[in-house]
Design an enzyme around this catalytic site. Structure first.
Site, PDB file in Angstrom:
ATOM      1  N   CYS A  94       1.030  -1.211  -0.005  1.00 14.61           N
ATOM      2  CA  CYS A  94      -0.203   0.161  -0.106  1.00 14.61           C
ATOM      3  C   CYS A  94       0.874   1.089   0.237  1.00 14.61           C
ATOM      4  CB  CYS A  94      -0.706   0.089   1.397  1.00 14.61           C
ATOM      5  SG  CYS A  94      -2.469   0.856   1.334  1.00 14.61           S
ATOM      6  N   HIS A 195      -3.895  -5.443   2.272  1.00 15.80           N
ATOM      7  CA  HIS A 195      -3.647  -6.338   3.358  1.00 15.80           C
ATOM      8  C   HIS A 195      -3.953  -7.081   4.176  1.00 15.80           C
ATOM      9  CE1 HIS A 195      -2.631  -1.473   4.110  1.00 15.80           C
ATOM     10  NE2 HIS A 195      -3.741  -1.598   3.267  1.00 15.80           N
TER      11      HIS A 195
END
Lengths: 242, 412
Positions: A94, A195
């Site tokens: 990310c 994630h």
């Protein structure tokens, strides 16, 4: 890899550990130890120097301002770039993924320079945040089973010539460009929006990093029962409408 | 409504009546207490109702990531020494629930109100509170909530210029950042075990230094303020240096911290620490939390933990091994749908306890515990887990909707 001990470096947990990112370090560490390796894990805070002798480096996700600070400090430090030129493996998630590219949009809405270790450029999407379970097929060259993860970002990441898409989404948004690609990688540097944390749902990625670090083609098997059960559940969840 | 109704306008009265009617219908239909629907109806008829209802009260607001429901109860009990209190004791902490609670009050003098973090600035503007207690801020439901640091910034902007007395935790840098825009702050050294949301200076982004209990930013000088109240072991230290013993039925360090903050708030309204703390002893379970219930010939203690900071405080209060621990985790809307926070919790602290896991996301927890190197059993139901544990005390820890599920199952 030196003298039978795997050096695992977790970069800037003070800035980039918002989404359980420690999980990736824990899974790599656990699975390396289960293979009889001695693991030296080093957590490097953003006021400390990045060691250049690591085998595997992990960078996590974070909020917008910490992302800007992390990128500034990593460029100033220079250690990660030196480690990569020495052949180190890097896995980023990310905000960390965006930092490894050429540039991204920071918390001030400005274009900010990244490390340029991955041939990608990130901007910010106009629409809603991408939030939810993702299912994707990892580049067949890597020989890994499908990718399951949880995405929560507003980034849009375009790949340049020397970056390969890490995966192609079946359900979810991924890089947010609209071409269905998720993440990017080159020989030793990986980036993903997933994630979960991603290694908890995809322990084969942890194994891949260990294999690359050891320069071996296979590892002894370990008990994957709970990982497999979780994978099946999350893959089913991603394929069902919310 | 004796104290409140008289000065209300006809429109406000109508709104209160309509709200109560809606709540009664909701209750009759078996949909909970009806406080939220009642408040919604009332606010629709009179958008200023919250401000009007609050005008006749000394309002105290309580907000935090963790501990706000309990602290609201503790402050309410303490202030009853000084006058009647109305409070949203059941934790309905958004504007509709708050309106409903105030409308249901009698001739109260004080309104002690728990406020959801996202609504604090707005509610503080509407009700002109006399005091605001700020306990802690940490990561919680990141898939839908604001970033933690942004929340602190939002509070800071919203509270700047407030005339309220701010009673704030000096040990949480994010709370200090939020509170220090206010002119009138009482700092409380209430402690904060969880530190991982405040390594980066909220003012300048520098790396926070944390020698011992102190903290400061090495770059800009932002630092821990000098507290006038403190939690010290089992005692509250007041600004005169006197130590008052804390006696609670509620377990754990975090509740001692909540009691310390509550004593500081009560003192601001003329209730001395000794009186306040004695009254707090009467608080037992809060909305089922900390309740001990008999179930299948075992004693289950029900513990709510919604986020990493809450789990950390919970691990520090459970009985030592070999007391069994049952953990239940869901990821429904009210919990946050992202389970990655499980990896911020240090489960190795459960080593030695027999461990049983259940809930919608038991497999996420199973992988987490596997990687932590712990032994555990995955169960399909509470009954199965309880049946595997020997008779005696069992600690049952669950996140929000999992906790509600457990309460229903044990008939609490």
């Amino acid at each position: 890899m030196s003298d039978n001990s795997l050096r695992l470096v977790w970069i800037y947990p003070d800035l980039l550990s918002t989404y359980g990112d420690q999980g990736n370090a824990l899974v790599v560490e656990r699975r390396a130890r289960q293979r009889g390796l001695d693991v030296q894990r080093v957590d490097v805070r953003s006021d400390q120097q990045i060691p250049t002798s690591g085998d595997i480096y992990l960078i996590g996700g974070g909020e917008d301002r910490p992302q800007r600070l992390a990128s500034e400090r990593l460029i100033r430090d220079g250690g990660l770039s030196r480690a990569v030129s020495n052949g180190a493996i890097v896995f980023s998630v990310c905000a960390g993924y965006q930092i490894l590219g050429h540039e991204f949009i920071n918390d001030l809405g400005e274009r900010q320079q990244g490390l340029g270790l991955l041939d990608v450029v990130s901007t910010r999407g106009e629409g809603e945040r991408c939030v939810g379970d993702v299912l994707a097929d990892i580049d067949p060259q890597l020989g890994l089973p499908p990718l399951t993860g949880f995405e929560n970002h507003q980034g849009v990441t375009h790949l340049g010539k020397t970056a390969r898409p890490f995966a192609k989404v079946r359900f979810g948004k991924g890089n947010g460009v609209g071409d269905g690609f998720e993440g990017a990688y080159n020989d030793t540097v990986f980036g993903t929006y997933m994630h979960g944390p991603v290694m908890a749902r995809n322990p084969h990625i942890a194994d891949l990093l260990i294999k690359l670090a050891l320069d071996v083609n296979a590892l002894p098997p370990v008990e994957d029962r709970w990982y497999e059960a979780l994978r099946q559940e999350r893959i089913a969840a991603a394929t069902q409408p919310a | 409504m004796a104290g409140n109704t008289e000065p209300l306008s006809p429109r406000a009265k109508l709104a209160v009546t309509a709200g109560k009617a809606a709540a009664a219908v909701s209750r009759a239909a078996g949909r909970g207490s009806g406080s939220v629907i009642g408040g919604r109806v009332a606010l629709k008829l009179d958008p200023d109702l919250l401000a009007r209802l609050a005008r006749h009260l000394d309002v105290i607001l309580v907000s935090a990531t963790n501990g706000k429901t309990t602290t609201t109860r503790l402050i309410a009990e303490a202030l009853r020494a000084s006058g009647p209190v109305v409070s949203n004791a059941l934790g309905a902490n958004m504007p509709a629930g708050i309106t409903s609670a105030l409308a249901g009050g009698s001739d109260a003098r004080y309104g002690v109100i728990e406020v959801d973090e996202k609504y604090l600035a707005g509610v503080a503007r509407d009700v002109t509170p006399k005091a605001i207690a700020l306990l802690n801020l940490s990561r919680d439901q990141l898939d839908r909530a604001a970033e933690t640091r942004m929340l602190a910034e939002h509070w800071r902007e919203g509270l700047a210029g407030s005339k309220a007395l701010i009673v704030a935790n000096a040990d949480d840098p994010l709370i200090v950042w939020a509170a220090s825009s206010s002119a009138n702050v009482v700092w409380v050294a209430a402690g904060q075990e969880w530190k991982d949301d405040a390594w980066s200076c909220p003012s300048c982004g520098g790396v926070m230094q944390r020698p011992g209990d102190d903290w400061f930013c090495g770059e800009c000088g932002f630092r821990r303020p000098m507290p006038s109240w403190a939690l010290s072991g089992d005692h509250v230290l007041d600004p005169h240096g006197s130590a008052w013993p804390i006696k609670l039925q509620l377990p754990g360090r975090a509740n001692k911290a909540n009691a310390t903050t509550s004593a500081a708030v009560a003192a601001a309204f003329g209730v001395p620490p000794q009186v306040a703390l004695e009254r707090m002893f009467s608080v037992q379970a809060v909305a089922g939390r900390y309740d001990v219930v008999s179930f299948m010939e075992r004693e289950l203690r029900l513990l709510l933990a919604k986020n990493p900071a809450g789990w950390l405080e919970t691990f520090s209060l459970i009985d030592p091994p070999p007391t069994p621990v049952i953990m239940s985790v869901n990821a429904r809307g009210a919990d946050g749908t992202d389970t990655s926070w499980l990896w911020d919790v240090d489960y190795t602290r459960l080593a030695g306890h027999p461990i049983f896991v259940l809930g919608d996301r038991k497999l996420d927890l199973a992988v987490r515990l596997e990687v932590a190197g712990l032994d555990f059993q995955v169960c399909d139901s509470l009954d199965e887990a309880v049946g595997m544990a020997p008779p005696g005390r069992i600690e049952v820890i669950a996140n929000y909707t999992a906790f509600q599920d457990l309460r229903r199952r044990v008939g609490n």
